[in-house]
Design an enzyme around this catalytic site. Structure first.
Site, PDB file in Angstrom:
ATOM      1  N   LYS A 189       2.364  -3.428   7.231  1.00 16.79           N
ATOM      2  CA  LYS A 189       2.551  -3.639   5.783  1.00 16.79           C
ATOM      3  C   LYS A 189       3.994  -3.299   5.378  1.00 16.79           C
ATOM      4  O   LYS A 189       4.565  -3.946   4.498  1.00 16.79           O
ATOM      5  CB  LYS A 189       1.554  -2.798   4.984  1.00 16.79           C
ATOM      6  CG  LYS A 189       0.099  -3.195   5.149  1.00 16.79           C
ATOM      7  CD  LYS A 189      -0.232  -4.574   4.590  1.00 16.79           C
ATOM      8  CE  LYS A 189      -0.215  -4.617   3.082  1.00 16.79           C
ATOM      9  NZ  LYS A 189      -0.682  -5.942   2.573  1.00 16.79           N
ATOM     10  N   THR A 205       0.826  -1.213   0.000  1.00 14.36           N
ATOM     11  CA  THR A 205       0.000   0.000   0.000  1.00 14.36           C
ATOM     12  C   THR A 205       0.857   1.259   0.000  1.00 14.36           C
ATOM     13  O   THR A 205       1.973   1.257   0.537  1.00 14.36           O
ATOM     14  CB  THR A 205      -0.918  -0.012   1.250  1.00 14.36           C
ATOM     15  OG1 THR A 205      -1.512   1.279   1.389  1.00 14.36           O
ATOM     16  CG2 THR A 205      -0.159  -0.326   2.532  1.00 14.36           C
ATOM     17  N   ASP A 206       0.293   2.335  -0.541  1.00 15.28           N
ATOM     18  CA  ASP A 206       1.001   3.629  -0.502  1.00 15.28           C
ATOM     19  C   ASP A 206       1.221   4.101   0.938  1.00 15.28           C
ATOM     20  O   ASP A 206       2.131   4.894   1.210  1.00 15.28           O
ATOM     21  CB  ASP A 206       0.235   4.692  -1.317  1.00 15.28           C
ATOM     22  CG  ASP A 206      -1.199   4.939  -0.852  1.00 15.28           C
ATOM     23  OD1 ASP A 206      -1.676   4.237   0.060  1.00 15.28           O
ATOM     24  OD2 ASP A 206      -1.844   5.853  -1.405  1.00 15.28           O
ATOM     25  N   GLU A 207       0.406   3.592   1.869  1.00 15.08           N
ATOM     26  CA  GLU A 207       0.494   4.088   3.253  1.00 15.08           C
ATOM     27  C   GLU A 207       1.827   3.779   3.920  1.00 15.08           C
ATOM     28  O   GLU A 207       2.151   4.380   4.947  1.00 15.08           O
ATOM     29  CB  GLU A 207      -0.633   3.488   4.112  1.00 15.08           C
ATOM     30  CG  GLU A 207      -1.987   3.878   3.615  1.00 15.08           C
ATOM     31  CD  GLU A 207      -3.102   3.579   4.593  1.00 15.08           C
ATOM     32  OE1 GLU A 207      -2.849   3.419   5.794  1.00 15.08           O
ATOM     33  OE2 GLU A 207      -4.253   3.522   4.141  1.00 15.08           O
ATOM     34  N   TYR A 252      -1.432  -0.401  11.132  1.00 10.17           N
ATOM     35  CA  TYR A 252      -1.680  -1.089   9.849  1.00 10.17           C
ATOM     36  C   TYR A 252      -0.519  -0.861   8.889  1.00 10.17           C
ATOM     37  O   TYR A 252       0.065  -1.818   8.357  1.00 10.17           O
ATOM     38  CB  TYR A 252      -3.002  -0.593   9.233  1.00 10.17           C
ATOM     39  CG  TYR A 252      -3.113  -0.918   7.756  1.00 10.17           C
ATOM     40  CD1 TYR A 252      -3.310  -2.228   7.321  1.00 10.17           C
ATOM     41  CD2 TYR A 252      -2.996   0.085   6.778  1.00 10.17           C
ATOM     42  CE1 TYR A 252      -3.387  -2.538   5.967  1.00 10.17           C
ATOM     43  CE2 TYR A 252      -3.072  -0.218   5.426  1.00 10.17           C
ATOM     44  CZ  TYR A 252      -3.268  -1.532   5.028  1.00 10.17           C
ATOM     45  OH  TYR A 252      -3.339  -1.826   3.681  1.00 10.17           O
TER      46      TYR A 252
HETATM   47  P1  NAD Z   1     -10.102  -7.064   2.787  1.00  9.47           P
HETATM   48  O1  NAD Z   1     -10.037  -6.749   4.240  1.00  9.47           O
HETATM   49  O2  NAD Z   1     -11.360  -6.805   2.030  1.00  9.47           O
HETATM   50  O3  NAD Z   1      -9.745  -8.612   2.551  1.00  9.47           O
HETATM   51  C1  NAD Z   1      -8.745  -9.270   3.232  1.00  9.47           C
HETATM   52  C2  NAD Z   1      -8.934 -10.780   3.021  1.00  9.47           C
HETATM   53  O4  NAD Z   1      -7.862 -11.470   3.692  1.00  9.47           O
HETATM   54  C3  NAD Z   1     -10.240 -11.330   3.603  1.00  9.47           C
HETATM   55  O5  NAD Z   1     -10.864 -12.179   2.674  1.00  9.47           O
HETATM   56  C4  NAD Z   1      -9.798 -12.090   4.848  1.00  9.47           C
HETATM   57  O6  NAD Z   1     -10.642 -13.185   5.152  1.00  9.47           O
HETATM   58  C5  NAD Z   1      -8.408 -12.545   4.437  1.00  9.47           C
HETATM   59  N1  NAD Z   1      -7.534 -12.789   5.591  1.00  9.47           N
HETATM   60  C6  NAD Z   1      -7.316 -11.978   6.663  1.00  9.47           C
HETATM   61  N2  NAD Z   1      -6.468 -12.568   7.530  1.00  9.47           N
HETATM   62  C7  NAD Z   1      -6.127 -13.770   6.984  1.00  9.47           C
HETATM   63  C8  NAD Z   1      -5.273 -14.822   7.401  1.00  9.47           C
HETATM   64  N3  NAD Z   1      -4.612 -14.766   8.574  1.00  9.47           N
HETATM   65  N4  NAD Z   1      -5.138 -15.891   6.605  1.00  9.47           N
HETATM   66  C9  NAD Z   1      -5.803 -15.974   5.416  1.00  9.47           C
HETATM   67  N5  NAD Z   1      -6.645 -15.003   4.987  1.00  9.47           N
HETATM   68  C10 NAD Z   1      -6.798 -13.913   5.759  1.00  9.47           C
HETATM   69  O7  NAD Z   1      -8.873  -6.297   2.168  1.00  9.47           O
HETATM   70  P2  NAD Z   1      -8.702  -5.614   0.748  1.00  9.47           P
HETATM   71  O8  NAD Z   1      -9.162  -4.214   0.819  1.00  9.47           O
HETATM   72  O9  NAD Z   1      -9.241  -6.516  -0.291  1.00  9.47           O
HETATM   73  O10 NAD Z   1      -7.106  -5.571   0.660  1.00  9.47           O
HETATM   74  C11 NAD Z   1      -6.388  -6.665   0.108  1.00  9.47           C
HETATM   75  C12 NAD Z   1      -4.903  -6.365   0.160  1.00  9.47           C
HETATM   76  O11 NAD Z   1      -4.614  -5.178  -0.561  1.00  9.47           O
HETATM   77  C13 NAD Z   1      -4.365  -6.123   1.576  1.00  9.47           C
HETATM   78  O12 NAD Z   1      -3.099  -6.716   1.662  1.00  9.47           O
HETATM   79  C14 NAD Z   1      -4.244  -4.610   1.673  1.00  9.47           C
HETATM   80  O13 NAD Z   1      -3.226  -4.239   2.553  1.00  9.47           O
HETATM   81  C15 NAD Z   1      -3.904  -4.253   0.255  1.00  9.47           C
HETATM   82  N6  NAD Z   1      -4.320  -2.907  -0.192  1.00  9.47           N
HETATM   83  C16 NAD Z   1      -5.613  -2.495  -0.013  1.00  9.47           C
HETATM   84  C17 NAD Z   1      -6.009  -1.249  -0.491  1.00  9.47           C
HETATM   85  C18 NAD Z   1      -7.427  -0.761  -0.349  1.00  9.47           C
HETATM   86  O14 NAD Z   1      -7.724   0.372  -0.720  1.00  9.47           O
HETATM   87  N7  NAD Z   1      -8.362  -1.558   0.140  1.00  9.47           N
HETATM   88  C19 NAD Z   1      -5.070  -0.426  -1.116  1.00  9.47           C
HETATM   89  C20 NAD Z   1      -3.757  -0.875  -1.266  1.00  9.47           C
HETATM   90  C21 NAD Z   1      -3.397  -2.132  -0.804  1.00  9.47           C
HETATM   91  O1  TDX Z   2     -15.911   6.950   8.498  1.00  9.61           O
HETATM   92  C1  TDX Z   2     -14.901   7.379   7.904  1.00  9.61           C
HETATM   93  N1  TDX Z   2     -14.779   8.727   7.714  1.00  9.61           N
HETATM   94  C2  TDX Z   2     -13.703   9.291   7.097  1.00  9.61           C
HETATM   95  O2  TDX Z   2     -13.620  10.518   6.952  1.00  9.61           O
HETATM   96  C3  TDX Z   2     -13.865   6.514   7.402  1.00  9.61           C
HETATM   97  C4  TDX Z   2     -13.943   5.026   7.578  1.00  9.61           C
HETATM   98  C5  TDX Z   2     -12.794   7.095   6.770  1.00  9.61           C
HETATM   99  N2  TDX Z   2     -12.700   8.441   6.628  1.00  9.61           N
HETATM  100  C6  TDX Z   2     -11.523   9.027   5.951  1.00  9.61           C
HETATM  101  C7  TDX Z   2     -10.194   8.518   6.418  1.00  9.61           C
HETATM  102  C8  TDX Z   2      -9.341   8.587   5.173  1.00  9.61           C
HETATM  103  O3  TDX Z   2      -8.813   9.892   5.032  1.00  9.61           O
HETATM  104  O4  TDX Z   2     -11.619   8.631   4.571  1.00  9.61           O
HETATM  105  C9  TDX Z   2     -10.329   8.324   4.042  1.00  9.61           C
HETATM  106  C10 TDX Z   2     -10.325   6.884   3.568  1.00  9.61           C
HETATM  107  O5  TDX Z   2     -10.435   6.060   4.705  1.00  9.61           O
HETATM  108  P1  TDX Z   2     -10.387   4.453   4.629  1.00  9.61           P
HETATM  109  O6  TDX Z   2     -11.423   3.980   3.682  1.00  9.61           O
HETATM  110  O7  TDX Z   2     -10.398   3.931   6.013  1.00  9.61           O
HETATM  111  O8  TDX Z   2      -8.986   4.215   3.904  1.00  9.61           O
HETATM  112  P2  TDX Z   2      -7.489   4.636   4.308  1.00  9.61           P
HETATM  113  O9  TDX Z   2      -7.315   4.808   5.747  1.00  9.61           O
HETATM  114  O10 TDX Z   2      -7.098   5.771   3.404  1.00  9.61           O
HETATM  115  O11 TDX Z   2      -6.717   3.290   3.844  1.00  9.61           O
HETATM  116  C11 TDX Z   2      -7.101   2.622   2.627  1.00  9.61           C
HETATM  117  O12 TDX Z   2      -6.204   2.841   1.599  1.00  9.61           O
HETATM  118  C12 TDX Z   2      -4.967   2.163   1.661  1.00  9.61           C
HETATM  119  C13 TDX Z   2      -7.309   1.129   2.837  1.00  9.61           C
HETATM  120  O13 TDX Z   2      -8.232   0.911   3.888  1.00  9.61           O
HETATM  121  C14 TDX Z   2      -6.031   0.417   3.103  1.00  9.61           C
HETATM  122  O14 TDX Z   2      -6.223  -0.989   3.215  1.00  9.61           O
HETATM  123  C15 TDX Z   2      -5.132   0.690   1.961  1.00  9.61           C
HETATM  124  O15 TDX Z   2      -3.878   0.138   2.210  1.00  9.61           O
END
Ligand code: NAD
Ligand code: TDX
Length: 340
Positions: A158, A127-129, A154
């Protein structure tokens, strides 16, 4: 590079992993996928509905359990693609233990198993974070050279996982590649995240909580564009490299909230400014020049087309949303937002 046909995908019942599995089955016609997922609160078998069972096999298992991983991972698999993670920043602020366990320990278990099973390539979905927060200036962007500055449990977990991938390559010669993407949106995203939380609340005429002053900036990308980037890196990325993935689509949170409410025909008065997230990163913005230049990747969705499709999906899948917002989600919501 020979085509990647035997894939071991972890976390493939989650939001991005399930989109990746769908795309890989479409794009690589003769590929076979083992989808290994523990089905935590975020994993959902509904996300895998309709997939071809001859080419996709779901195995319930925990990536921290080395025996279970080794039992499911076949010798000679082409790639491990690691999506499995605890992924929600706010939950990591309440309690970091599961993040360290899955994101750090689990990644090491997978790296060891990949080596033992002679897997050709390990793809870490990061992730960019991990690069922290940017200043609010037009010329400040994350690049692959930006330093690690994770600010939440988090993102720290990562970042640790990325370091373990680097070490596995440097010490053991494992072929690893890393993608770092910004904020994804699209179908099947668990409603704890900002965009689906807003959509599902607003659709029920409930307030939409915006943290702090709402001026934090995120760089949004449609989940399928992210998955196309992961496919490109898996197939053609250079070993040992990191690729930033972004659609050059920075938005302030409050603007995102206004767009969503407008698209749903709901009043802006539903926006409710609430207490800020502790340590809230101010701005993420990705320079995707490397993946564009080296792999010819480009996003296919614009913000307008992606948002329109996403809103349509949530409207057409009210039952999926209702099921996801049930039970444990209600408890989490009350803890996080102080209401039920
Ligand atoms: P998500 O929370 O929707 O899904 C995570 C999945 O991993 C779930 O299906 C969960 O059951 C599984 N999981 C959790 N712990 C586990 C374990 N111990 N063993 C096996 N499976 C397990 O997450 P997402 O948003 O789909 O993110 C997927 C990946 O992408 C993550 O690694 C996250 O860090 C990365 N990522 C997410 C975003 C975003 O915006 N959501 C952005 C950049 C990177
Ligand atoms: O209720 C809310 N109100 C609000 O203002 C929530 C849940 C979030 N926010 C803000 C926080 C952030 O600035 O919105 C923005 C996005 O929040 P999230 O959806 O929680 O994402 P963020 O914290 O940016 O992280 C996401 O992007 C990178 C994903 O959850 C991560 O898994 C990914 O790595």
């Amino acid at each position: 590079m020979r085509e990647m046909k035997k894939l071991f995908v972890t976390g493939g019942a989650g939001f991005i992993g399930s989109a990746f599995v769908r795309l890989a089955l479409e794009e690589i016609p003769d590929c076979q996928i083992i989808n290994f997922d523990a089905l935590t609160y975020a994993g959902n078998l509904d996300n895998l509905e309709g997939l071809d069972e001859r080419r996709h096999r779901f195995v319930r298992g925990d990536i921290c359990d080395d025996d279970a991983v080794l039992a499911a991972l076949e010798e000679g698999a082409d790639a491990v693609v690691n999506f499995a993670a605890e992924s929600h920043v706010d939950r990591s602020i309440h309690s970091a233990g599961d993040f360290i366990r899955t994101n750090v320990l689990g990644t090491q278990v997978l790296l060891d198993a990949a080596r033992e099973r002679k897997v050709r390539r390990f793809v870490q979905v990061s992730t960019d974070e991990v690069m922290g927060s940017l200043p609010e200036r037009d010329d400040a962007f994350f690049t692959e050279e930006s330093p690690f500055e994770p600010n939440s449990p988090y993102s720290a977990s990562k970042a640790a996982a990325e370091h373990l991938c680097r070490a596995a390559r440097h010490t053991h010669g494992l072929d690893t590649v890393v993608t770092r993407c910004g904020n994804n949106y699209g179908p099947r995203q668990f409603p704890e995240k900002f965009l689906p939380l807003m959509l599902s609340n607003a659709m029920c005429d409930e307030p939409v909580p915006v943290y702090g002053d709402g001026r934090n900036v995120r760089d949004w990308i449609h989940v399928e564009d992210h998955c196309r980037a992961i496919l490109a890196v898996m197939r053609r990325g250079r070993a040992g490299e990191t690729y930033n993935v972004g659609a050059r689509n920075e938005r302030r949170n409050v603007e995102v909230a206004e767009s969503v409410l407008n698209a749903l025909g709901k009043p802006p008065s539903l926006i409710k400014f609430v207490k800020d997230r502790p340590g809230h990163d101010r701005r993420y913005a990705i320079n995707p020049a490397k993946i564009e230049r080296e792999l010819g990747w480009r996003p296919l969705e614009t913000w307008e087309s992606g948002l329109e499709k996403t809103i349509r999906w949530y409207k057409e899948n009210a039952e999926w949303v209702a099921r996801a917002r049930n039970g444990a989600y209600r408890e989490y919501y009350a803890k996080q937002y102080g209401t039920t």
